[in-house]
Write an enzyme that holds these catalytic residues in place. Structure first.
Site, mmCIF file in Angstrom:
data_model
loop_
_atom_site.group_PDB
_atom_site.id
_atom_site.type_symbol
_atom_site.label_atom_id
_atom_site.label_comp_id
_atom_site.label_asym_id
_atom_site.label_seq_id
_atom_site.Cartn_x
_atom_site.Cartn_y
_atom_site.Cartn_z
ATOM 1 N N GLY A 82 0.773 -1.238 0.000
ATOM 2 C CA GLY A 82 0.000 0.000 0.000
ATOM 3 C C GLY A 82 0.800 1.281 0.000
ATOM 4 N N TRP A 139 2.158 2.878 -2.542
ATOM 5 C CA TRP A 139 1.753 3.785 -3.624
ATOM 6 C C TRP A 139 0.395 4.407 -3.312
ATOM 7 C CZ3 TRP A 139 3.419 2.900 -9.366
ATOM 8 C CH2 TRP A 139 4.825 2.872 -9.423
ATOM 9 N N ASP A 185 -6.174 -5.333 -4.988
ATOM 10 C CA ASP A 185 -5.170 -6.375 -4.787
ATOM 11 C C ASP A 185 -5.871 -7.673 -4.430
ATOM 12 O OD1 ASP A 185 -1.852 -6.091 -4.149
ATOM 13 O OD2 ASP A 185 -2.841 -7.989 -3.714
ATOM 14 N N ASP A 208 -9.369 -9.840 -8.332
ATOM 15 C CA ASP A 208 -8.422 -10.326 -9.320
ATOM 16 C C ASP A 208 -8.475 -9.383 -10.523
ATOM 17 O OD1 ASP A 208 -7.027 -11.706 -11.183
ATOM 18 O OD2 ASP A 208 -8.084 -13.610 -10.906
ATOM 19 N N ASP A 210 2.398 -1.219 -9.283
ATOM 20 C CA ASP A 210 3.769 -1.487 -8.809
ATOM 21 C C ASP A 210 3.925 -2.984 -8.518
ATOM 22 O OD1 ASP A 210 6.365 -0.901 -8.034
ATOM 23 O OD2 ASP A 210 5.811 -0.520 -5.954
ATOM 24 N N LYS A 223 5.447 -0.892 -13.215
ATOM 25 C CA LYS A 223 6.811 -1.396 -13.055
ATOM 26 C C LYS A 223 7.139 -2.377 -14.179
ATOM 27 C CE LYS A 223 7.951 -3.430 -9.037
ATOM 28 N NZ LYS A 223 8.877 -2.934 -8.047
#
Lengths: 1157, 291
Positions: free
Chosen positions: B53, B55, B78, B94, B119, B159
């Site tokens: 968490g 970000w 998430d 999901d 990320d 990322k």
């Protein structure tokens, strides 16, 4: 209702506009050309026929093509590879072993990088290697091997290739012919492949099934020309592992290991509307990395991130959960008897899953990760492949033969009935309770022991009979005992200083004499060069040792003479050895010291005193054994090995005047150097024995006695014996321990393990391919021929030195003349405690090797490399790398500061001073992670490191440092240091004056290192830096850098000197190729004056040529995919006018040859 | 590596604990923002693969101001549960599911997001090709759900591992975005393969219909798109984010005051790692070397 998606055509998954370009006709007709519509090659064309204008359908008239005009956009798109300016040839290779597969009991295939390597395991030969993929690694190999069909399917990433193979035997040597039959790129990562047959009887496969990472299966025909079937599992997620079971499509099942920690077993061909899932196996607490089935498919096992192996039974809820690995488990094999797993913790474990125990823990790889495991078709041989590039073979039968668990295997020797041996006349004078006091093992059937009643008894282990050898009241209650190596003499000592020599076979009368005052502490035998002369040592509480010489030429009448008296400096001698060649006696002590004595004359009454003491040879732990290595010892050096209770096996070299035959005057000239050290066990290491030229190390760990083969690095045998014992014997006739005896004394009882088995050896060597580094290799250098002493110096000797994250320094060799791509490990040294990031050579008085890395470690080594080609067989390579001096730690944040880069300048070659030769003085520049740069001097004469300058050039972490030496137009010599940091700048410092002042002795304290210029070349960190003098202008430097920002920069810098002798940059031009690579560059080298070599994390090697006209330009002339990941370092050496050899290192090593046209 | 050792070696690790960030990666987003002004005029924002968490913390601190009339909406998605954060709407779901996309949109009252960030990274195995593939799949899954929720002109930050096949990924992203930049914040270590991709001005191809059941499998090197290699490959500019006066993640810094130095506990420790049971067994000495 659950449904299964059967996808018939999903080829258009890519969202890119793939609109097909209409096919080009040679010439359009007049009508179509005018309308800009599609025409055809026939006249009249279809469009004209359709439109009813067929009569006017004829070819257009072509305008003559103008010559000498540069044309349109397609010029830019010209194939940049057309003009071949450089040829890159792949030579040697070693990297993570990602797959293994047996063809039969004699041939193993290894998949490493893009290579398939074939091994003859009976003769330990890599007989062939093939580079089969362009961009992929071989992650899996599947084989069909029967009289009708011989196929290999190899897959990696999204590529699959099918080959036909044929094994040939030519003059007892194998060869293989591999013919590519089919090849395909699929749209997803391949996790498993399975050959499929028409029916159960067939042995020629017709199809191949592929398991893909998004949990779906594609079935192709064997020619890979037709997709026959595609099915998605109803569980839609990424899977890390999959395994097929079944030989025909209608019986094919797949087990998928999902990211949700579940193993799903499902039918690939689903005939009804029911769910295809047969069973879900739940229990893992992490991602599943591998799955395997038993041959009958009734059981399967899975291994996971959660460090467990689980064995599942189909249609059963029970599972066996096995813990033991300390890290993630990567691969597994399930047989009816065992489960075999390999792990990130570098062990291979064999599990008896029926009894839920671990049967073996094999440790034959280094560093990190064993990636794959394979078993031979007969389930006898296991092969493991590691992250250290090593391939090891293991014999599963060893589990039955070489791990002795039960106490039934041990024979207990108990005392016979008193009436059997005790003389009734003295019975009353003896202690009431009798027990065994001490013993000596003669051979595999005979043991001699002494009781507390002073009886020396001989026990026959086979017949279980005991007879009396000797009785002496003075040996009541106390006796030390030992036996000579030749087993002809037993020595013993008593409480009152008597010593006794006995023949175990009663061949001579016992010899007893009073040797000492007071208790005899211990007795030792040592063999001499003459088999009939045996040395005998005894010592007492007062530190007096007597050294006797026993001449046993006449076996029935040995003659004993006193040789020397020895004054001990400590009272606990653990072991000793004598070198007749140098007349040197070495003793190992309880507190870790090695004590040296020298024998100068034959006077038996002289008392000799220690001449040298080397402390902490095994820390503060006891040295348990010392032996002299006659092979490694030379005329002026004595090499010896030692084992200790710190679990280490060490090698030392004794040099200096202790070895000469003159009287010793100066003690300083005696030197003991540690030349090798390896930690064998967390327990005690007790002895080293050499059997048939193989070194066997003996020791105790936890409750077991073990025999470790040091040459092949594996535990040969282990016996559950309850723990370490004070008194024990072990002997064997062969290195494979088919015949051996181990006996020990515990709680006043004697136990013996006798072994006589005949095991047929399934393979020649356990080590099929050498273990290199277990972690990323951070530095690599070719070893220059000038360092190698050999009568056959070739232009390319193939010798390398490497340093890695696993803190090992390694010497490696590949064979440039042979076709084999293998790289062999020749020597490895563990001295650094953390990563070795940098290496550098410099030759002054000696050939020196400098190493540095994390934890601020900076070491210098003396390097001697000798190649002995006198024998007809393969050359023998002697590498002697002796730790010379370590630089002191200087940073305030000591342990965390890393030396990021280092360069060495040899002052005797640079000749900064005309009036002195400065031989043996080396200048070192080191860049640190705390942003400091230091200049060190290492003087070989004083053996000292000294800092002469230190500076904070940048405020950021230093990444690269380099020296460059230039001669200005007025012939002034200047040594310039280049320092690059994470801020993208290169700093230039003039080191000349500081160094000259130091050499002239005018430097009282370290100076501040300052830069005279800095140039900005990158946005962020500079990972590669090389400097070269322009061939046309000796004041002009070419600086090439590679950055984290994907760019490669070249700067031309003109250096000038003002009247105060200060340097400055007068002219500066730069060019940055911003898109040199698609990822961070990791190293840059300039070669052949105007070529640049760059490597990057995008796994490509690019060659650029520098052209300078109005402005500088660098042009890509060749790009090559590198087969090792994380490539971070390179070295380049010219071997002929147009040819260079390049060594690349990262996770593995790749050697390339570059030829420029 | 112990805590104090990590503190000395990594200034950002220490700084994150001092400033109360759940992970040091918070600085990476802050530094990317310095270059790209990501948060300007952002009303709806999605954080994919949000746990632990850090970000979302950045979004919360940057976007939500006291006394705002109409505070921007931030949705964090998430698979795992995450400790709650002020102003963040959490969805445990999901990202490969259509329902998750719909759920996000419903929180925005039918509107699309201005910014999507991700990320997420898998646990690396050490086989680089495998790790890069899985990371690429994660990114493509994130991109796929992004095409469902991002407004045209919106920004996507994720990322990436700059590995051997990164060009393929760039090619795919260029299909959807006008500007694609590879950005490496200075708080991300020089030695790390990780970078961030900043994709601006979302412009999906004309005929593109977002579809969850049809995963965007990535490109491959073959004869038809040989422009992916050599000098004609897809080029994505590189930008180092964060100015040089900020801390250097590769540099070793002395601990400010060695005597008073106390290692801080991490703001958030990992929730149920897979090896939990194995570690417990090891601690209670149930595991012995040979059984």
């Amino acid at each position: 209702m659950e449904k299964q998606i059967i996808i018939t055509d999903k080829s258009k998954v890519s969202v890119v506009n793939n609109k097909k370009k209409r096919c080009q006709v040679k010439m359009a007709c007049v009508n179509c050309q005018k309308a800009c519509k599609k025409c055809a090659n026939v006249r009249p064309c279809s469009r004209c026929i359709q439109r009813g204008i067929a009569d006017t359908c004829f070819d257009i008239e072509r305008k003559p093509r103008r010559v000498g005009v540069k044309r349109g956009p397609y010029k830019k798109r010209r194939n940049w590879k057309l003009e071949i300016l450089a040829i890159i040839e792949k030579k040697a290779f070693a990297s993570q072993v990602t797959s293994l597969q047996f063809i039969n009991e004699k041939i193993l295939i290894e998949g490493t990088g893009p290579y398939l390597m074939f091994f003859d395991i009976e003769n330990n030969i890599n007989f062939k290697s093939f580079n089969i993929f362009q961009h992929s690694r071989v992650h899996g190999i599947r084989i069909v091997n029967n009289e009708n069909c011989k196929l290999i399917a190899a897959y990696g990433s999204k590529s699959l290739k099918i080959f036909e193979f044929d094994i040939l035997t030519i003059e007892d040597q194998y060869d293989v012919v591999l013919t590519e039959k089919a090849s395909i790129e699929v749209k997803d990562w391949i996790l498993d492949a399975k050959f499929l047959y028409e029916n159960k009887q067939s042995n020629v496969p017709t199809d191949i099934a592929l398991a893909l990472a998004h949990n779906f299966v594609i079935v192709y025909n064997i020619d890979l020309t037709e997709k026959k079937y595609e099915v998605h599992s109803e569980i839609n997620c990424i899977i890390y592992s999959a395994k097929f079971y079944g030989n025909t499509l209608d019986t094919l099942k797949m087990a998928s290991g999902t990211v949700f920690n579940v193993v799903i077993l499902w039918n690939v061909l689903n005939k009804s509307n029911k769910s295809a899932i047969i069973q879900e196996f739940k229990g893992h607490e992490g991602v599943i990395f591998a799955i395997d089935f038993t041959d009958d498919g009734k059981k399967l096992c899975s291994v996971s991130d959660d460090r467990t192996l689980r064995v599942w039974t189909v249609n059963d809820r029970k599972s066996v959960v096995l813990y033991g690995h300390t890290s993630r488990i990567w691969d597994c094999i399930l047989t009816d008897r065992y489960a075999i797993t390999v792990s990130e913790d570098t062990t291979c474990r064999v599990w008896d899953y029926h009894n839920e125990t671990c049967s073996a823990c094999w440790e034959g790889h280094y560093g990190k990760d064993i990636w794959c495991v394979a078993i031979s078709p007969n389930k006898d041989i296991v092969a493991t492949g590691g992250g250290d590039s090593g391939v090891r073979l293991w014999d599963l039968k060893d589990l039955e033969y070489n791990r002795i668990e039960s106490s039934n295997a041990l024979k207990e020797v108990s005392l016979p009935e008193q009436e059997m041996y005790i003389d009734p006349s003295i019975k009353d004078t003896l202690p009431k309770k009798e027990f065994i006091r001490n013993f000596a093992q003669v051979d595999d059937r005979k043991t001699v022991f002494i009781t507390n009643t002073g009886y020396f008894l001989v026990h026959d282990l086979n017949k279980n009979e005991t007879s009396v050898l000797y009785q002496d009241m003075s040996f009541c209650n106390y006796s030390m005992m030992n036996i000579s190596d030749c087993k002809r003499i037993i020595g013993s000592g008593d409480l009152s200083g008597n010593v006794l020599l006995l023949s175990p076979d009663n061949l001579f009368k016992p010899i007893k004499w009073k040797a000492h005052e007071g208790k005899v502490f211990d007795v030792y035998f040592e063999k001499s060069d003459d088999p009939n002369i045996i040395y005998f040592f005894s010592y007492n509480v007062n530190n007096e040792m007597l050294w006797s010489e026993i001449n046993i030429t006449d076996g029935s009448n040995p003659i004993v003479n006193q040789k020397k008296k020895i004054k001990l400096s400590v009272n606990t001698v653990m072991c000793l050895t004598y070198s007749e060649k140098f007349n040197v006696l070495l003793m190992g002590c309880r507190h870790g010291s090695v004590i040296v004595y020298k024998i100068n004359n034959d006077d038996p009454n002289e008392t000799i005193e220690p001449i040298y003491r080397y402390t902490h040879a095994h820390g503060k732990d006891a040295i348990t054994c010392i032996t002299i290595d006659r092979n490694l010892s030379t005329d002026d050096s004595l090499v010896f090995h030692s084992t200790g209770r710190d679990g280490n096996y060490n090698q030392f070299r004794l040099t200096g005047n202790a070895l000469s035959n003159n009287e010793i005057k100066e003690q300083e000239l005696i030197k003991i150097e540690e030349i090798g050290k390896s930690k064998i066990t967390k327990g005690w290491l007790e002895k080293v024995i050499i059997v048939n030229n193989t070194k066997l190390l003996l020791g105790f760990f936890q409750k077991r006695f073990f025999v470790y083969n040091d040459d092949k690095k594996y535990e040969v045998m282990s016996i559950s014996c309850g723990g370490a014992h004070r008194k024990w014997y072990f002997s064997t006739e062969s290195e494979n321990i088919n015949k051996a005896v181990f006996s020990f004394y515990r709680k006043e009882k004697l136990y013996a393990y006798l072994r006589n088995i005949q095991v047929q050896k399934l393979f020649k060597e356990e080590k099929l391919q050498d273990n290199l580094h277990g972690k990323e290799i951070r530095t690599i250098k070719f070893i220059d021929n000038s360092i190698i002493e050999s009568d056959h110096i070739k232009e390319d000797m193939g010798l390398l030195v490497t340093g890695a994250e696993d803190s090992l320094l390694k010497f490696l060799k590949y064979d440039p003349d042979k076709s084999s791509i293998q790289i062999h490990s020749k020597s490895s040294i563990r001295k650094h405690t953390s990563v070795i990031k940098n290496l550098g050579f410099s030759s002054g008085i000696n050939n020196l090797l400098f190493t540095s890395g994390a934890c601020e470690e900076l070491n210098v080594w003396k390097l001697e490399i000798k190649e002995d080609t006198s024998e007809m067989c393969d050359s023998n390579l002697y590498i002697n790398c002796v730790n010379y001096v370590s630089a002191p730690h200087v940073s305030p944040v000591t342990s965390e500061t890393r030396i990021m880069d280092m360069d060495i300048a040899n002052l005797s070659i640079l000749k900064l001073r005309e009036y002195a030769n400065d031989i043996g003085i080396h200048l070192i520049i080191t860049g640190y992670s705390d942003s400091l740069t230091r200049l060190w001097v290492f003087d070989e004469k004083s053996n000292k490191f000294e800092i002469i300058a230190c500076g904070k050039l940048s405020n950021r972490c230093i990444l690269r440092t380099k020296f460059h030496f230039i001669t200005l137009n007025d012939n002034t010599k200047k040594l310039i240091a280049f320092v690059a940091a994470t801020d993208g700048q290169v700093y230039l410092c003039d080191c000349t004056n500081i160094v000259k002042k130091y050499l002239d002795g005018e430097l009282s304290k370290s100076k501040e290192l300052v830069s005279f210029s800095k140039i900005t070349l990158h946005q962020s960190g500079i990972n590669g830096l090389d400097v070269h003098t322009d061939i046309n202008n000796k004041q002009r430097l070419i600086i090439a850098t590679g950055g984290d920002d994907n760019a490669c920069s070249v700067a031309f810098v003109d250096i000038s000197k003002d009247n105060q002798n200060k340097l400055s940059v007068i002219n500066y031009k730069k060019f940055t190729q911003e898109f040199a690579h698609s990822s961070a560059l990791t190293d840059v080298k300039i070669f052949n004056d105007n070529y640049i070599l760059t490597i990057s994390e995008d796994q490509r090697l690019n060659i650029w040529s520098i052209t300078i006209n109005e402005k500088i330009e660098i042009k890509l002339i060749e790009s090559k995919y590198i087969d090792i990941p994380d490539v971070s370092c390179m070295d380049i050496v010219q071997i002929s006018n147009t040819k260079w050899k390049v060594a690349l290192s990262g996770i593995g090593i790749q050697i390339l040859y570059i030829t420029l046209n | 590596m112990g805590k104090s050792s990590k503190d000395k070696r990594d200034r950002y690790y220490r700084l994150a604990k001092e400033q109360g960030w759940r992970a040091r990666s918070a600085f990476k987003l802050l530094q990317i923002d310095e270059e790209f002004n990501l948060f300007e005029n952002v009303k709806h924002c999605v954080d994919l693969c949000a746990a632990p968490g850090s970000w979302s913390q950045v979004l919360s601190r940057k976007l939500i101001k006291e006394g705002q009339e109409d505070p921007p909406k931030i949705v964090a998605v998430d698979l795992q549960a995450m400790a709650p954060l002020k102003g963040i709407i959490q969805i445990q779901g999901d990202i490969t599911k259509q329902s998750t996309a719909e759920q996000i949109i419903s929180h925005f009252d039918g509107q699309y997001a201005d910014l999507v960030i991700c990320d997420g990274a898998p646990d690396v195995t050490g086989l680089h090709d495998m790790d890069e593939y899985i990371q690429a799949q994660l990114l493509l899954a994130a991109l796929n759900i992004t095409t469902h929720v991002l407004r045209p002109g919106g920004t996507f930050v994720a990322k990436i591992f700059r590995g051997k096949d990164i060009t393929l990924l760039y090619a795919q992203l260029k299909v959807f975005f006008t500007h694609v930049t590879c950005c490496k914040p200075r708080s991300s270590r020089n030695s790390s393969i990780e970078s961030f991709i900043v994709c601006q001005d979302y412009q999906p191809p004309k005929d593109y219909v977002p579809n969850m059941s049809n995963p965007l499998l990535d490109f491959s090197y073959n004869s038809t798109n040989n422009n992916l290699e050599g000098s004609n490959r897809v080029i994505v500019p590189f930008l180092a984010a964060g100015d040089l006066s900020s801390f250097d993640s590769d540099q070793t810094y002395p601990l400010d005051d060695n005597n008073n130095y106390k290692p801080l506990e991490p703001v958030q420790s990992p929730i149920s790692p897979p090896y939990k049971t194995a570690i417990k067994k090891k601690r209670t000495n149930e595991l012995n070397k040979n059984n």
